[in-house]
Motif scaffolding. Structure first.
Motif, PDB file in Angstrom:
ATOM      1  N   ALA A  99       0.795  -1.228   0.000  1.00 47.25           N
ATOM      2  CA  ALA A  99       0.000   0.000   0.000  1.00 47.25           C
ATOM      3  C   ALA A  99       0.825   1.275   0.000  1.00 47.25           C
ATOM      4  O   ALA A  99       0.265   2.368  -0.107  1.00 47.25           O
ATOM      5  N   HIS A 100       2.142   1.155   0.137  1.00 47.97           N
ATOM      6  CA  HIS A 100       2.992   2.341   0.076  1.00 47.97           C
ATOM      7  C   HIS A 100       4.378   1.904  -0.373  1.00 47.97           C
ATOM      8  O   HIS A 100       5.140   1.349   0.415  1.00 47.97           O
ATOM      9  N   CYS A 101       4.680   2.143  -1.600  1.00 44.51           N
ATOM     10  CA  CYS A 101       6.000   1.763  -2.103  1.00 44.51           C
ATOM     11  C   CYS A 101       6.438   2.757  -3.184  1.00 44.51           C
ATOM     12  O   CYS A 101       5.700   3.665  -3.534  1.00 44.51           O
ATOM     13  N   HIS A 102       7.650   2.558  -3.666  1.00 44.55           N
ATOM     14  CA  HIS A 102       8.222   3.463  -4.658  1.00 44.55           C
ATOM     15  C   HIS A 102       8.630   2.701  -5.905  1.00 44.55           C
ATOM     16  O   HIS A 102       9.597   3.047  -6.571  1.00 44.55           O
ATOM     17  N   THR A 103       7.883   1.672  -6.196  1.00 46.81           N
ATOM     18  CA  THR A 103       8.156   0.853  -7.369  1.00 46.81           C
ATOM     19  C   THR A 103       8.124   1.678  -8.651  1.00 46.81           C
ATOM     20  O   THR A 103       8.833   1.368  -9.605  1.00 46.81           O
TER      21      THR A 103
ATOM     22  N   LEU B  46       2.701   8.114  -3.158  1.00 45.44           N
ATOM     23  CA  LEU B  46       2.080   8.659  -1.954  1.00 45.44           C
ATOM     24  C   LEU B  46       2.938   9.695  -1.242  1.00 45.44           C
ATOM     25  O   LEU B  46       2.425  10.489  -0.456  1.00 45.44           O
ATOM     26  N   CYS B  47       4.247   9.686  -1.476  1.00 43.16           N
ATOM     27  CA  CYS B  47       5.125  10.613  -0.760  1.00 43.16           C
ATOM     28  C   CYS B  47       5.218  11.977  -1.436  1.00 43.16           C
ATOM     29  O   CYS B  47       5.971  12.833  -0.984  1.00 43.16           O
ATOM     30  N   GLY B  48       4.470  12.166  -2.493  1.00 41.62           N
ATOM     31  CA  GLY B  48       4.423  13.482  -3.109  1.00 41.62           C
ATOM     32  C   GLY B  48       5.263  13.636  -4.351  1.00 41.62           C
ATOM     33  O   GLY B  48       5.204  14.679  -4.996  1.00 41.62           O
TER      34      GLY B  48
HETATM   35 ZN   LIG Z   1       6.889   6.850   0.275  1.00 37.29          ZN
END
Ligand SMILES: [Zn+2]
Length: 169
Positions: free
Chosen positions: A61-65, A90-92
């Protein structure tokens, strides 16, 4: 019933909350068509899963793939963990949109990322998405557009309000 793939004897955890149970999973094409005690047909690819868990793919649910998907479309690191869906952005920040006028600064500010993982040319979010689809990423990707990208795409790296509606691409 004929199956393309039959996963036999695994502990099935179906995600409904009920306890795992021993059973077989019959797959035809890309769909699970039956769960129970099943027998393979001729030509069925049988996967013995005794002692293993058979379950739906996990959602990260939160990754940087999204940042390295172009370099690792097989996503082996995710698949080996059971992750089949990645939620990114999600981190902007995200790999797109990146406007032509801000490309150099965008790359400079992200030099700490994996080499080759950043866009070498400006791209819209749609162009990024199309590129990922052409590469045939193994995981499903739910992509958020980074809010920082939208601001930079709109007003660049200037310290001013984003109020006049100009775009830098
Ligand atoms: Zn992130």
């Amino acid at each position: 019933m004929e199956y393309d793939i039959l996963i036999q004897g695994g502990t099935i955890v179906d995600g409904t909350g009920q306890a795992g149970f021993t059973g077989d999973v019959g797959i035809l094409g890309e769909k699970i068509v039956r769960i129970g005690r099943l027998e393979p047909g001729e030509g069925t690819n049988v996967i013995q899963a005794q002692g293993m868990v058979v379950c739906p793919g996990f959602i990260d649910a939160h990754c940087h793939t999204d940042v390295y998907a172009a370099d690792c479309p097989d996503a082996a690191g995710k698949i080996m963990q059971g992750v089949t869906t990645d939620v990114c952005g999600l981190c902007g920040d995200s790999p797109a949109p990146v406007g032509e006028g801000n490309l150099r600064e965008y790359i400079r500010r992200r030099e700490y990322k994996l080499p080759g993982s950043e866009p070498a040319e400006a791209c819209t979010f749609g162009e990024y998405r199309d590129r990922m689809n052409r590469l045939g990423n193994t995981t499903n990707m739910a992509l958020f557009t980074g809010n920082a990208n939208l601001r930079v795409h709109g007003v660049g790296y200037e310290n001013r309000a984003a109020s006049d509606g100009r775009w830098n691409r």
